[in-house]
Structures are given as C-alpha cells and as structure tokens.
Scaffold this active site. Structure first.
Site, PDB file in Angstrom:
ATOM      1  N   HIS A  50       0.842  -1.189   0.000  1.00 59.28           N
ATOM      2  CA  HIS A  50       0.000   0.000   0.000  1.00 59.28           C
ATOM      3  C   HIS A  50       0.882   1.245   0.000  1.00 59.28           C
ATOM      4  O   HIS A  50       2.096   1.147   0.190  1.00 59.28           O
ATOM      5  CB  HIS A  50      -0.933   0.013   1.227  1.00 59.28           C
ATOM      6  CG  HIS A  50      -0.217  -0.013   2.532  1.00 59.28           C
ATOM      7  ND1 HIS A  50      -0.106  -1.149   3.298  1.00 59.28           N
ATOM      8  CD2 HIS A  50       0.443   0.952   3.198  1.00 59.28           C
ATOM      9  CE1 HIS A  50       0.594  -0.883   4.380  1.00 59.28           C
ATOM     10  NE2 HIS A  50       0.940   0.395   4.345  1.00 59.28           N
TER      11      HIS A  50
HETATM   12  C1  T46 Z   1       2.864   0.717   6.892  1.00 59.37           C
HETATM   13  C2  T46 Z   1       3.637  -0.514   7.166  1.00 59.37           C
HETATM   14  C3  T46 Z   1       5.105  -0.251   7.324  1.00 59.37           C
HETATM   15  C4  T46 Z   1      -4.479  -0.224  13.145  1.00 59.37           C
HETATM   16  O1  T46 Z   1      -5.637  -0.374  13.568  1.00 59.37           O
HETATM   17  N1  T46 Z   1      -3.698   0.764  13.660  1.00 59.37           N
HETATM   18  C5  T46 Z   1      -2.424   0.974  13.236  1.00 59.37           C
HETATM   19  O2  T46 Z   1      -1.743   1.898  13.720  1.00 59.37           O
HETATM   20  C6  T46 Z   1      -1.902   0.127  12.201  1.00 59.37           C
HETATM   21  C7  T46 Z   1      -0.493   0.332  11.687  1.00 59.37           C
HETATM   22  C8  T46 Z   1      -2.699  -0.873  11.703  1.00 59.37           C
HETATM   23  N2  T46 Z   1      -3.954  -1.040  12.163  1.00 59.37           N
HETATM   24  C9  T46 Z   1      -4.772  -2.143  11.658  1.00 59.37           C
HETATM   25  C10 T46 Z   1      -5.121  -2.072  10.174  1.00 59.37           C
HETATM   26  C11 T46 Z   1      -5.212  -3.547   9.787  1.00 59.37           C
HETATM   27  O3  T46 Z   1      -6.511  -4.015  10.068  1.00 59.37           O
HETATM   28  O4  T46 Z   1      -4.013  -3.349  11.815  1.00 59.37           O
HETATM   29  C12 T46 Z   1      -4.230  -4.238  10.739  1.00 59.37           C
HETATM   30  C13 T46 Z   1      -2.929  -4.618  10.063  1.00 59.37           C
HETATM   31  O5  T46 Z   1      -2.416  -3.469   9.358  1.00 59.37           O
HETATM   32  P1  T46 Z   1      -1.781  -3.579   7.918  1.00 59.37           P
HETATM   33  O6  T46 Z   1      -2.306  -4.753   7.196  1.00 59.37           O
HETATM   34  O7  T46 Z   1      -1.901  -2.247   7.249  1.00 59.37           O
HETATM   35  O8  T46 Z   1      -0.243  -3.874   8.300  1.00 59.37           O
HETATM   36  P2  T46 Z   1       1.031  -3.837   7.358  1.00 59.37           P
HETATM   37  O9  T46 Z   1       2.126  -4.485   8.121  1.00 59.37           O
HETATM   38  O10 T46 Z   1       0.742  -4.334   6.001  1.00 59.37           O
HETATM   39  O11 T46 Z   1       1.367  -2.260   7.217  1.00 59.37           O
HETATM   40  C14 T46 Z   1       1.771  -1.510   8.344  1.00 59.37           C
HETATM   41  C15 T46 Z   1       1.049  -0.158   8.391  1.00 59.37           C
HETATM   42  O12 T46 Z   1      -0.364  -0.389   8.357  1.00 59.37           O
HETATM   43  C16 T46 Z   1       1.425   0.740   7.253  1.00 59.37           C
HETATM   44  O13 T46 Z   1       0.997   2.066   7.523  1.00 59.37           O
HETATM   45  O14 T46 Z   1       3.354   1.629   6.234  1.00 59.37           O
HETATM   46  O15 T46 Z   1       3.177  -1.277   8.293  1.00 59.37           O
END
Ligand code: T46
Length: 137
Positions: A50
């Site tokens: 993303h």
């Molecule tokens: C990024 C990379 C480096 C939250 O509710 N609060 C938060 O602060 C974050 C970071 C995530 N979430 C929720 C959103 C999703 O339902 O946690 C779940 C997993 O997040 P995501 O799939 O976006 O995780 P990554 O590891 O793919 O990405 C994360 C960050 O979301 C993103 O901003 O730049 O780490």
C-alpha cells in the site's frame, strides 16, 4: 534521486549495552503521533502493499532483518533493514512492500499521524492514478 532515505542514529551505548534516542523534529523530521511495531513476523509472509496519501513514517529494524521495497510509480528500490541504529524515512505517496522477514524481526515504525484507514491506498492501480493526478496538478 534514490527512494531510500536512510537516517543514521547515534549509538549512545557503552559497556552496559546499546542505547539509541529518537527525538521528534530532531533526528527524525516530523512530530510523532503514533508508534507501532511488528513482531512475531512469519518467514515467507510479506506485508505492506500500500501507499499513504499523507502519512510519513520512519522504519527501524530493532532486531532480525527484513527487506523493504519502495516504489514511486516510476522506479522500484529495495533496502535491507537489519540495524537498530539505522532507519528509513518513507514519505507519502510511496508504495511499500515488506518482504523476507526473519522470525526474530522486530520492526519499529514511528508515524507523524494517528491511524487513519482513509489515508491508505491499498490498490496499486489507484496508487498510479493518485500519482498521476498529483503530477498533473
Ligand atoms: C505501513 C507498514 C510499514 C491499526 O488499527 N492501527 C495501526 O496503527 C496500524 C499500523 C494498523 N492497524 C490495523 C489495520 C489492519 O486491520 O491493523 C491491521 C494490520 O495493518 P496492515 O495490514 O496495514 O499492516 P502492514 O504491516 O501491512 O502495514 C503496516 C502499516 O499499516 C502501514 O501504515 O506503512 O506497516
């Protein structure tokens, strides 16, 4: 210009161990509203895929290793994170993917904004459209 914006942090450690201090608007270039971390990462499981419309973040691998792919819609670059004293700044409108996690990886992320799902661009096609409209304004 490279997409990889490295930040070297001074190691203030001594014979007792290592210590790194991170201060908003000093050794990272923004005010901090959120800190999160990835732990118990799974070998072979990639994350990210993303971009963010506005968010800026600094990523520091406190332990273990992972590879971050950065893409601005024109070029892609990879950087290996494996040092507690080195971070990368990821600006807004950069597509990021995280690959090749070791199972002991501890990835610290420092962000300038609170979590906001509406700031995410989770489709690469939409990312390219967003980049295109940014370039045309
Ligand atoms: C990024 C990379 C480096 C939250 O509710 N609060 C938060 O602060 C974050 C970071 C995530 N979430 C929720 C959103 C999703 O339902 O946690 C779940 C997993 O997040 P995501 O799939 O976006 O995780 P990554 O590891 O793919 O990405 C994360 C960050 O979301 C993103 O901003 O730049 O780490």
């Amino acid at each position: 210009m490279s997409l990889i914006k490295k930040i070297e942090f001074k190691n203030l450690g001594d014979a007792r161990g290592d210590l790194v201090s991170i201060e908003a608007n000093k050794n990272i270039p923004f005010s901090v509203n959120r800190v999160y971390y990835l732990v118990n990462t799974q070998v072979g499981k990639s994350r990210g895929f993303h971009a963010h419309k506005k968010l800026q973040q600094v990523l520091i691998c406190l332990k273990g290793r992972c590879t971050v792919t950065l893409d601005d819609g024109k070029s892609r670059e990879e950087v290996v994170l494996n040092s507690f004293s080195e971070g990368i700044l990821i600006d807004s409108l950069i597509w990021r993917e995280m690959h090749d996690f070791t199972d002991d990886c501890v990835l610290l992320v420092i962000a300038n904004e609170y979590y906001d799902e509406s700031d995410y661009i989770r489709s690469y096609t939409h990312f390219l459209e967003e980049i295109g409209s940014e370039h045309n304004t």
